[in-house]
Design a protein around this motif. Structure first.
Motif, PDB file in Angstrom:
ATOM      1  N   ALA A 307       0.827  -1.213   0.000  1.00 48.47           N
ATOM      2  CA  ALA A 307       0.000   0.000   0.000  1.00 48.47           C
ATOM      3  C   ALA A 307       0.853   1.251   0.000  1.00 48.47           C
ATOM      4  O   ALA A 307       0.455   2.297  -0.527  1.00 48.47           O
ATOM      5  N   ALA A 308       2.069   1.191   0.587  1.00 46.00           N
ATOM      6  CA  ALA A 308       2.953   2.363   0.668  1.00 46.00           C
ATOM      7  C   ALA A 308       3.873   2.481  -0.530  1.00 46.00           C
ATOM      8  O   ALA A 308       4.513   3.518  -0.714  1.00 46.00           O
ATOM      9  N   ALA A 309       3.965   1.453  -1.368  1.00 42.89           N
ATOM     10  CA  ALA A 309       4.948   1.424  -2.453  1.00 42.89           C
ATOM     11  C   ALA A 309       4.844   2.601  -3.416  1.00 42.89           C
ATOM     12  O   ALA A 309       5.865   3.196  -3.783  1.00 42.89           O
ATOM     13  N   PRO A 310       3.637   3.006  -3.868  1.00 40.85           N
ATOM     14  CA  PRO A 310       3.591   4.094  -4.856  1.00 40.85           C
ATOM     15  C   PRO A 310       4.143   5.418  -4.368  1.00 40.85           C
ATOM     16  O   PRO A 310       4.620   6.228  -5.154  1.00 40.85           O
ATOM     17  N   SER A 311       4.117   5.644  -3.025  1.00 38.07           N
ATOM     18  CA  SER A 311       4.560   6.945  -2.511  1.00 38.07           C
ATOM     19  C   SER A 311       5.952   6.911  -1.895  1.00 38.07           C
ATOM     20  O   SER A 311       6.434   7.934  -1.416  1.00 38.07           O
ATOM     21  N   ARG A 312       6.601   5.740  -1.915  1.00 36.89           N
ATOM     22  CA  ARG A 312       7.900   5.623  -1.250  1.00 36.89           C
ATOM     23  C   ARG A 312       9.029   5.909  -2.239  1.00 36.89           C
ATOM     24  O   ARG A 312       9.144   5.255  -3.266  1.00 36.89           O
ATOM     25  N   PRO A 313       9.916   6.884  -1.970  1.00 39.87           N
ATOM     26  CA  PRO A 313      11.008   7.205  -2.896  1.00 39.87           C
ATOM     27  C   PRO A 313      12.106   6.144  -2.831  1.00 39.87           C
ATOM     28  O   PRO A 313      12.356   5.540  -1.794  1.00 39.87           O
ATOM     29  N   ARG A 314      12.747   5.896  -3.943  1.00 38.31           N
ATOM     30  CA  ARG A 314      13.815   4.902  -4.023  1.00 38.31           C
ATOM     31  C   ARG A 314      15.165   5.596  -3.816  1.00 38.31           C
ATOM     32  O   ARG A 314      15.466   6.599  -4.457  1.00 38.31           O
ATOM     33  N   ARG A 315      15.980   5.014  -2.902  1.00 37.88           N
ATOM     34  CA  ARG A 315      17.266   5.615  -2.589  1.00 37.88           C
ATOM     35  C   ARG A 315      18.302   5.298  -3.662  1.00 37.88           C
ATOM     36  O   ARG A 315      18.250   4.238  -4.299  1.00 37.88           O
ATOM     37  N   LYS A 316      19.270   6.181  -3.821  1.00 35.94           N
ATOM     38  CA  LYS A 316      20.389   5.934  -4.733  1.00 35.94           C
ATOM     39  C   LYS A 316      21.410   5.033  -4.032  1.00 35.94           C
ATOM     40  O   LYS A 316      21.608   5.121  -2.828  1.00 35.94           O
ATOM     41  N   ARG A 317      22.043   4.166  -4.811  1.00 36.40           N
ATOM     42  CA  ARG A 317      22.998   3.212  -4.243  1.00 36.40           C
ATOM     43  C   ARG A 317      24.390   3.479  -4.790  1.00 36.40           C
ATOM     44  O   ARG A 317      24.556   3.823  -5.956  1.00 36.40           O
ATOM     45  N   ASN A 318      25.368   3.253  -3.904  1.00 37.76           N
ATOM     46  CA  ASN A 318      26.764   3.230  -4.321  1.00 37.76           C
ATOM     47  C   ASN A 318      27.198   1.782  -4.416  1.00 37.76           C
ATOM     48  O   ASN A 318      26.866   0.972  -3.546  1.00 37.76           O
ATOM     49  N   ALA A 319      27.923   1.460  -5.452  1.00 40.82           N
ATOM     50  CA  ALA A 319      28.320   0.074  -5.702  1.00 40.82           C
ATOM     51  C   ALA A 319      29.070  -0.488  -4.508  1.00 40.82           C
ATOM     52  O   ALA A 319      30.067   0.083  -4.055  1.00 40.82           O
ATOM     53  N   GLY A 320      28.572  -1.641  -3.960  1.00 40.42           N
ATOM     54  CA  GLY A 320      29.258  -2.358  -2.907  1.00 40.42           C
ATOM     55  C   GLY A 320      29.136  -1.774  -1.531  1.00 40.42           C
ATOM     56  O   GLY A 320      29.736  -2.295  -0.591  1.00 40.42           O
ATOM     57  N   SER A 321      28.367  -0.738  -1.355  1.00 39.69           N
ATOM     58  CA  SER A 321      28.249  -0.135  -0.027  1.00 39.69           C
ATOM     59  C   SER A 321      26.791  -0.133   0.421  1.00 39.69           C
ATOM     60  O   SER A 321      25.877  -0.148  -0.407  1.00 39.69           O
ATOM     61  N   CYS A 322      26.593  -0.110   1.733  1.00 40.93           N
ATOM     62  CA  CYS A 322      25.236  -0.124   2.291  1.00 40.93           C
ATOM     63  C   CYS A 322      24.612   1.252   2.142  1.00 40.93           C
ATOM     64  O   CYS A 322      25.145   2.244   2.662  1.00 40.93           O
ATOM     65  N   PRO A 323      23.473   1.330   1.419  1.00 36.84           N
ATOM     66  CA  PRO A 323      22.856   2.645   1.225  1.00 36.84           C
ATOM     67  C   PRO A 323      21.994   3.083   2.412  1.00 36.84           C
ATOM     68  O   PRO A 323      21.438   4.192   2.399  1.00 36.84           O
ATOM     69  N   SER A 324      21.850   2.225   3.418  1.00 32.02           N
ATOM     70  CA  SER A 324      20.983   2.541   4.548  1.00 32.02           C
ATOM     71  C   SER A 324      21.710   2.250   5.858  1.00 32.02           C
ATOM     72  O   SER A 324      22.914   2.450   5.947  1.00 32.02           O
ATOM     73  N   VAL A 325      21.006   1.705   6.835  1.00 26.06           N
ATOM     74  CA  VAL A 325      21.569   1.443   8.156  1.00 26.06           C
ATOM     75  C   VAL A 325      22.301   0.106   8.128  1.00 26.06           C
ATOM     76  O   VAL A 325      21.726  -0.923   7.756  1.00 26.06           O
ATOM     77  N   LEU A 326      23.568   0.080   8.528  1.00 22.43           N
ATOM     78  CA  LEU A 326      24.339  -1.151   8.572  1.00 22.43           C
ATOM     79  C   LEU A 326      23.837  -2.034   9.719  1.00 22.43           C
ATOM     80  O   LEU A 326      23.598  -1.567  10.819  1.00 22.43           O
ATOM     81  N   ILE A 327      23.697  -3.308   9.401  1.00 24.09           N
ATOM     82  CA  ILE A 327      23.217  -4.257  10.411  1.00 24.09           C
ATOM     83  C   ILE A 327      24.398  -4.656  11.292  1.00 24.09           C
ATOM     84  O   ILE A 327      25.391  -5.217  10.815  1.00 24.09           O
ATOM     85  N   THR A 328      24.262  -4.406  12.594  1.00 27.74           N
ATOM     86  CA  THR A 328      25.309  -4.731  13.561  1.00 27.74           C
ATOM     87  C   THR A 328      24.688  -5.465  14.744  1.00 27.74           C
ATOM     88  O   THR A 328      23.470  -5.654  14.814  1.00 27.74           O
ATOM     89  N   SER A 329      25.518  -5.852  15.693  1.00 27.89           N
ATOM     90  CA  SER A 329      25.009  -6.519  16.889  1.00 27.89           C
ATOM     91  C   SER A 329      24.088  -5.610  17.685  1.00 27.89           C
ATOM     92  O   SER A 329      23.239  -6.093  18.448  1.00 27.89           O
ATOM     93  N   ASN A 330      24.231  -4.316  17.511  1.00 30.37           N
ATOM     94  CA  ASN A 330      23.381  -3.367  18.230  1.00 30.37           C
ATOM     95  C   ASN A 330      22.043  -3.144  17.540  1.00 30.37           C
ATOM     96  O   ASN A 330      21.050  -2.824  18.196  1.00 30.37           O
ATOM     97  N   THR A 331      22.032  -3.280  16.217  1.00 32.61           N
ATOM     98  CA  THR A 331      20.795  -2.992  15.479  1.00 32.61           C
ATOM     99  C   THR A 331      20.025  -4.237  15.050  1.00 32.61           C
ATOM    100  O   THR A 331      18.881  -4.136  14.627  1.00 32.61           O
ATOM    101  N   VAL A 332      20.655  -5.418  15.169  1.00 29.16           N
ATOM    102  CA  VAL A 332      20.018  -6.622  14.639  1.00 29.16           C
ATOM    103  C   VAL A 332      18.718  -6.960  15.358  1.00 29.16           C
ATOM    104  O   VAL A 332      17.839  -7.607  14.783  1.00 29.16           O
TER     105      VAL A 332
END
Length: 780
Positions: A307-332
């Motif tokens: 339901a949210a897909a049509p209004s959600r903007p797509r982020r730009k990506r850099n090759a080989g790097s995390c474009p968002s929040v890195l998953i760590t032991s603190n965030t998992v």
């Protein structure tokens, strides 16, 4: 005292209990000395709730004591409890109302039958709603039907299979009771129908009062057409929840069980803030949810995402790097972790091997969609090319179902605890090839069967295993496994498990009923000899019909009518109810109808019709046109006297000669009367005494009684070829033959017209035996 009494205790009320699910109570019965310091023997009542004490049961001997479940209290079948008073059974049933234990459908069905057998079903007001679902709704009286269905509709409707006759009958009779005449159900009718609305047609849901939504909350699952009807009701905006565009988080939470049924068209009207708040609340409770609830939560999260897909903007990506929040032991373990990633590609870019190695269990607690799970699987294969180690296998959960049998064969599966974790019933079921490879790998690495492992694999999964995987099962594993359902197993597998069960429960053979309760799940593999031994043990086991219908057909065919009667005991009448089952029909066809009638006496038909000594056939409903005297004279076994030419009168024949006199309309006076034994097809005419017996030296003489109206029968005409030199003087022509009573042993049957005058092969054999081969030709 209780432990000492358990060994000789008689089980009087059994409910097929599963271990670890319910408590077991010991109900004391009249005192019996069992040893020093013991005043009473207790009767075992598994699954009993604490019973309210009646004035008649105020003594200490009627108190209820609870025992923890364990190997001492295995799952046992429904037995008649004939020695428990009706008041005790009714109190037991009412006590369940205040007990948190939920009985299974088999247990509730058993209790309902016990109450019906004692005419206690009319007192349903204090009984739990689940139990009422198993009452015969056809017996509900009109003046109490509304109260009955209102109460029964609060029960767990899923205890009855959807589409079953009992469940459909409940809804049909409830609608009749409430006077429903159209598709529209008003609020008062809906209040009385409760969960029965879960079986309503979509058109009825859409046409009914908006309060139907409260009924639908009671449904564990809805069909797609029902879900569409639900959304139609919500989109109309006439419900207490208002228009979907006005919903906030509180309104969404009030929908409760209906949330997973919301489709994209309804959710798209909900404000973005409310949808996001709902998603966060779902993920915050995801870890504590059971398997079915998790599946519904995932469906709802995906619907919210769509339901949210049509209004959600797509982020730009850099090759080989995390474009968002890195998953760590603190965030998992963050309940909102997945809201940070647009798709599985972003998720993989932000997932490190260090987190997979150290925090795999926490990561898999997240409601990962299938694409995200495939990312985790691929990365684990890269990390463990020689096979996933035992410690990591234990936490795979749903992810383990994505591995092929070939991949499972590489696992380092060495502990029983890890295998039980992989077989967790809260996860999706295994495919048969996967499960076989899982067990094969475990056994190959030194593992062994246990009772807990058998319980985890029990049922259809157990029956899908090849025989070689079950060969290593030790007796101890069966003893601690509880009741296993092997009804879907092949006959060869049933016989294999029965043989192992015999060994496991050999120590209980001194008590027939206790042994039966233990061996019952495996009796489908029992040979006829063992079933006969149970029947002839002298102790009633009252086999239930489910167990009877699961017996080996080849073994059942070898059981006599008396064997079956002794096995079923008080459940014999259920055999009549199951008379159309193929197993019962095949058994009946191999039994004498006379034995079915005389021994069982329940109206079973279709048995073998037994021939009588005279060559006739007995039927369940004798034809009145055939008359057979109740005490036929047996053919003599003495040798016949030698033929004599002297004109001596024979006063007493050595044997009985069966001979017939044909009706004048069907045979000539000089013809030898036909001996055929027949029955008239008509049932309206009286018996015709045409068949008589005579001494060997006496010509046939009619013994027919006078015809109706007083006209005496004509004297019999003697054969023109005398059978012997002996003869009787002819009576005067004007003197009619007086009526003679039929002597014992005469069979009076009219021959078929045109049947001829030759003796049947059956009669020839009988006459040869009685008269001897030398005398018979002279008589004929």
């Amino acid at each position: 005292m209780v432990q000492a009494a358990l060994a000789p205790a008689a089980i009087t009320l059994c409910f097929c209990l599963s271990l670890g699910l319910v408590k077991a109570a010991v109900v004391s019965v009249p005192p019996l000395r069992v040893g020093p310091g013991s005043a009473k023997t207790s009767r075992l009542v598994p699954g009993a709730a604490e019973l309210p004490r009646s004035p008649q049961s105020s003594s200490a001997g009627n108190r209820i004591h609870f025992l923890p479940p364990g190997p001492l209290l295995p799952a046992v079948p429904c037995l008649p409890a004939s020695d428990l008073p009706a008041a005790a059974i009714l109190a037991f049933a009412r006590g369940l109302q205040n007990n948190s234990v939920e009985l299974s459908s088999a247990q509730l069905s058993c209790l309902a039958r016990l109450l019906a057998a004692r005419n206690l079903t009319k007192e349903f007001q204090g009984l739990p709603p689940d139990l009422l679902l198993f009452f015969d709704s056809a017996e509900v009286r009109g003046e109490t039907c509304k109260e009955f269905y209102t109460r029964a509709s609060r029960g767990r409707l899923d205890l009855l299979p959807r589409g079953s006759a009992r469940r459909s009958g409940l809804l049909r009779r409830a609608l009749t009771c409430l006077g429903v005449r159209s598709r529209h159900l008003n609020r008062q009718q809906l209040s009385s129908l409760g969960a029965l609305v879960c079986d309503m047609e979509p058109e009825t849901i859409a046409a009914s009062d908006p309060g139907v939504l409260e009924n639908l909350k009671l449904c564990s699952a809805l069909t797609e057409p029902q879900r569409a009807a639900l959304n139609t009701v919500l989109l109309a905006g006439d419900t207490e929840y208002g228009d979907p565009s006005s919903w906030d988080l509180q309104a969404l939470q009030r929908l409760g069980p209906l949330l997973p049924a919301l489709d994209q068209s309804t959710l798209s009207l909900v404000a973005k803030e409310a949808r996001e708040a709902l998603g966060r609340s779902i993920m915050a409770t995801y870890r504590s949810q059971g398997r079915s609830q998790r599946q519904r939560s995932l469906l709802l999260l995906r619907a919210l995402e769509a339901a949210a897909a049509p209004s959600r903007p797509r982020r730009k990506r850099n090759a080989g790097s995390c474009p968002s929040v890195l998953i760590t032991s603190n965030t998992v373990s963050d309940p909102f972790l997945l809201t940070n990633y647009w798709d599985s590609e972003e998720f993989e870019l932000c997932l490190t091997n260090q987190v997979l190695a150290a925090d795999l269990a926490q990561l898999l607690q997240q409601p990962l969609p299938l694409e995200f799970l495939m990312v985790v699987k691929r990365r684990l294969q890269q990390m463990y090319p020689e096979g996933i180690p035992d410690g990591q296998l234990k936490v795979l959960g749903e992810l383990s179902r994505l591995y092929s049998p070939e991949e499972i064969s590489q696992w380092q599966l060495t502990s029983n605890g890890t295998l039980l974790a992989l077989l967790n019933p809260s996860d999706s079921p295994w495919e048969a090839p996967q499960l076989q490879q899982l067990l094969r790998r475990y056994l190959a690495l030194g593992g062994s069967w246990s009772g807990a492992l058998l319980r985890a694999v029990a049922g259809e999964s157990l029956c899908q295993l090849p025989a070689e995987l079950l060969l290593p099962i030790p007796p101890e594993a069966l003893r601690t496994a509880g009741q296993l359902n092997i009804s879907s197993c092949s006959q060869a597998l049933k016989e294999q498990l029965y043989s192992k069960a015999q060994e496991a429960f050999a120590g209980h053979t001194n008590s027939t009923r206790a042994y039966y309760c233990l061996i019952r799940p495996y009796l489908g593999g029992a040979p006829a000899e063992d079933l006969k031994a149970l029947a002839e043990a002298g102790t009633a086991i009252d086999m239930d019909m489910d167990t009877f219908l699961a017996l080996n057909p080849a073994a059942l065919e070898r059981l006599s009518v008396m064997d079956v009667k002794r096995l079923l005991g008080s459940n014999l009448q259920a055999l009549k109810e199951a008379e159309n089952e193929p197993l019962v029909m095949n058994w009946v066809k191999k039994q004498l109808q006379r034995e079915l009638d005389e021994v069982l006496g329940i109206g079973l038909q279709g048995g073998i019709l037994q021939p009588t000594p005279a060559g006739t056939t007995t039927t369940p409903h004798p034809n009145p046109t055939a008359s057979i005297t109740p005490e036929p004279t047996a053919l003599s076994s003495h040798p016949p006297p030698a033929p004599s030419t002297a004109p001596t009168q024979v006063s007493s024949p050595p044997g009985t000669l069966l001979h017939t006199t044909a009706s004048p309309s069907t045979a000539s006076p000089s013809a030898v009367p036909p001996p055929a034994l027949t029955q008239e097809p008509s049932s309206s005419s009286p018996p015709d005494p045409a068949l008589t017996t005579h001494p060997p030296s006496t010509p046939p003489v009619s013994t027919s009684p006078p015809a109706p109206g007083g006209t005496p029968p004509a004297p019999a005409t003697q054969n023109t070829t005398p059978p012997s030199t002996h003869s009787l003087p002819e009576p005067p022509p004007d003197l009619p033959e007086p009526p003679r009573p039929t002597p014992p042993g005469y069979v009076n049957l009219k021959p078929l017209p045109g049947s001829g005058s030759m003796l049947s092969s059956c009669l020839l054999a009988m006459l040869t035996t009685a008269l001897g081969s030398s005398l018979l030709p002279q008589l004929l």
